[in-house]
Design a protein around this motif. Sequence first.
Motif, mmCIF file in Angstrom:
data_model
loop_
_atom_site.group_PDB
_atom_site.id
_atom_site.type_symbol
_atom_site.label_atom_id
_atom_site.label_comp_id
_atom_site.label_asym_id
_atom_site.label_seq_id
_atom_site.Cartn_x
_atom_site.Cartn_y
_atom_site.Cartn_z
ATOM 1 N N ASN A 125 33.739 41.635 37.006
ATOM 2 C CA ASN A 125 33.906 41.978 35.358
ATOM 3 C C ASN A 125 32.889 42.908 35.153
ATOM 4 N N ASN A 126 31.693 42.975 35.390
ATOM 5 C CA ASN A 126 29.976 43.204 34.913
ATOM 6 C C ASN A 126 30.932 44.644 35.855
ATOM 7 N N GLN A 127 31.258 44.222 37.169
ATOM 8 C CA GLN A 127 30.739 45.868 37.389
ATOM 9 C C GLN A 127 32.116 46.829 36.929
ATOM 10 N N ALA A 128 32.636 46.618 36.147
ATOM 11 C CA ALA A 128 33.514 47.444 35.382
ATOM 12 C C ALA A 128 33.342 47.160 34.153
ATOM 13 N N ILE A 129 32.809 46.794 33.673
ATOM 14 C CA ILE A 129 31.531 46.783 32.319
ATOM 15 C C ILE A 129 30.929 48.013 32.489
ATOM 16 N N GLU A 130 29.773 47.769 33.527
ATOM 17 C CA GLU A 130 28.382 49.001 33.557
ATOM 18 C C GLU A 130 29.612 50.304 34.595
ATOM 19 N N ASN A 131 30.340 50.278 35.147
ATOM 20 C CA ASN A 131 30.257 51.238 35.303
ATOM 21 C C ASN A 131 31.218 52.063 34.662
ATOM 22 N N TYR A 132 32.092 51.154 34.403
ATOM 23 C CA TYR A 132 32.967 52.007 33.484
ATOM 24 C C TYR A 132 33.434 51.666 31.875
ATOM 25 N N GLY A 133 32.599 51.223 31.430
ATOM 26 C CA GLY A 133 32.560 50.543 30.332
ATOM 27 C C GLY A 133 33.795 50.072 29.475
ATOM 28 N N ILE A 134 34.379 49.503 30.757
ATOM 29 C CA ILE A 134 35.285 48.997 30.621
ATOM 30 C C ILE A 134 35.985 47.229 31.051
ATOM 31 N N PRO A 135 36.197 46.255 29.628
ATOM 32 C CA PRO A 135 35.880 44.778 30.756
ATOM 33 C C PRO A 135 37.642 44.653 31.587
ATOM 34 N N LEU A 136 38.082 43.722 32.110
ATOM 35 C CA LEU A 136 38.509 43.228 33.358
ATOM 36 C C LEU A 136 40.674 43.360 31.806
ATOM 37 N N SER A 137 41.607 43.989 32.705
ATOM 38 C CA SER A 137 42.469 43.792 32.030
ATOM 39 C C SER A 137 43.749 42.695 33.386
ATOM 40 N N ASN A 138 43.038 42.933 34.544
ATOM 41 C CA ASN A 138 44.556 41.841 34.877
ATOM 42 C C ASN A 138 43.416 41.884 36.817
ATOM 43 N N ILE A 139 43.988 40.345 37.150
ATOM 44 C CA ILE A 139 43.350 39.915 37.965
ATOM 45 C C ILE A 139 44.584 39.860 38.600
ATOM 46 N N VAL A 140 44.549 39.982 40.796
ATOM 47 C CA VAL A 140 45.157 39.854 41.759
ATOM 48 C C VAL A 140 45.255 38.927 42.449
ATOM 49 N N TYR A 141 45.871 37.814 42.552
ATOM 50 C CA TYR A 141 45.046 37.417 43.841
ATOM 51 C C TYR A 141 45.845 38.187 45.719
ATOM 52 N N MET A 142 45.074 38.937 45.502
ATOM 53 C CA MET A 142 46.055 39.614 46.976
ATOM 54 C C MET A 142 45.000 40.362 47.885
ATOM 55 N N GLY A 143 43.732 39.899 48.137
ATOM 56 C CA GLY A 143 42.377 39.693 48.700
ATOM 57 C C GLY A 143 42.458 38.960 50.024
ATOM 58 N N MET A 144 42.011 38.863 51.027
ATOM 59 C CA MET A 144 41.610 37.879 51.924
ATOM 60 C C MET A 144 42.242 36.545 51.457
ATOM 61 N N GLY A 145 43.140 36.034 52.449
ATOM 62 C CA GLY A 145 43.823 35.198 52.535
ATOM 63 C C GLY A 145 44.675 34.251 51.848
ATOM 64 N N GLU A 146 45.400 33.734 52.594
ATOM 65 C CA GLU A 146 46.812 33.316 51.549
ATOM 66 C C GLU A 146 46.935 32.243 50.267
ATOM 67 N N PRO A 147 46.877 32.849 49.281
ATOM 68 C CA PRO A 147 46.221 31.780 48.168
ATOM 69 C C PRO A 147 47.326 30.840 48.345
ATOM 70 N N LEU A 148 48.501 30.612 48.278
ATOM 71 C CA LEU A 148 48.912 29.535 48.230
ATOM 72 C C LEU A 148 48.703 28.335 49.299
ATOM 73 N N LEU A 149 47.723 28.811 50.544
ATOM 74 C CA LEU A 149 46.966 27.758 51.304
ATOM 75 C C LEU A 149 46.277 27.531 51.414
ATOM 76 N N ASN A 150 45.470 27.487 49.952
ATOM 77 C CA ASN A 150 44.740 27.240 48.901
ATOM 78 C C ASN A 150 44.552 26.752 47.612
ATOM 79 N N TYR A 151 46.023 26.065 47.778
ATOM 80 C CA TYR A 151 46.617 25.532 46.204
ATOM 81 C C TYR A 151 45.856 24.778 45.642
ATOM 82 N N THR A 152 45.217 23.781 46.241
ATOM 83 C CA THR A 152 44.390 23.637 44.667
ATOM 84 C C THR A 152 42.976 24.180 44.304
#
Length: 349
Positions: free
Chosen positions: A146-173
Amino acid sequence: MEDIVKKDIRSLDLKQLKEVFTQMGEKSFRATQVYEWLWKKSALNFDEMSNLSKDLRENLKNHFVINAVKINSSQFSADKTIKNTFKLYDTHLIEGVLIPTTERMTACVSSQVGCSLTCKFCATGYMERKRNLNADEIYDQVVLINNQAIENYGIPLSNIVYMGMGEPLLNYTNVLKSIDRITAEDGLNMASKRITVSTAGIAKMIKKLGDDEVKFNLALSLHAANDAKRNEIMPINEQNSLSALAEALKYYFAKTKNPVTYEYIIFDGVNDSLTDAMDLAKFCKHVPCKVNIIEYNPISFADFTNADVDKTEIFANYLKKQGINTHIRRSRGKDIDAACGQLAVKESN
């Protein structure tokens, strides 16, 4: 004298923090102030907590740590996507991506160091899973991007996707705790509907999402609606067949009333035929849904290639004619290996 093992202060909820402060002879409202510094103001050290006395700050430093995530390096794509390598407190590395488009500013975050699943087309699937990320480590990625979005593009985050490394539902808690802190009024106060958790398809955990009546969006990385084909490219399907997933998704929808997104990477000669489109259309009848058809992004470990543009259009048009909300998603950040399925880091311990 033995070294005191300092506890990660962000592993405590507010109630636990108040108990600790009472034991320290401090007023419980001080715990609320610290909690606000940690989760609303994203403080990375105790010295930032300016409304606490110096003695209290020193006392906190003696007993607790803030295991802050740091940006190790950033790469900028020609399309303005930014890929970050983040360093964790134990020197493990993960990746997270800022994806700017005209409509939205999206953070793609990781939930594990590596991955225990072995999807054949995904670079992370060729890595060993070292450990789950803690909730605060997921939260930190969002704050930093979010800080990076504001610093580089002047716009805060609008969305978050848990689509990076790993399987989110195997780290459920930890995933759910991170979403709680991101969406809470005493946290980052982002809307649940702006968050999407993507899974390779773990039926019992999809049902648990239903039991917990989650408010965020669920995406299923489907990539084939035929068990034999899905087994081949996603070995997890052998224990979580399409019929098991369909049953879990029906349960999830009955509990949450949230439509599901199916992600479908289209591979040349693998899952791009009209028969594949028909299979997918049948699977789409189980619950209200939409389909994102995604370009394949090549990785050195695998020999898949992207489906022909015309074939992709024919595939998408067939689904649209069946009344299925379908979009073809163009990949972003391909030139810096930041696109879907390309995240992988070499450890530098």
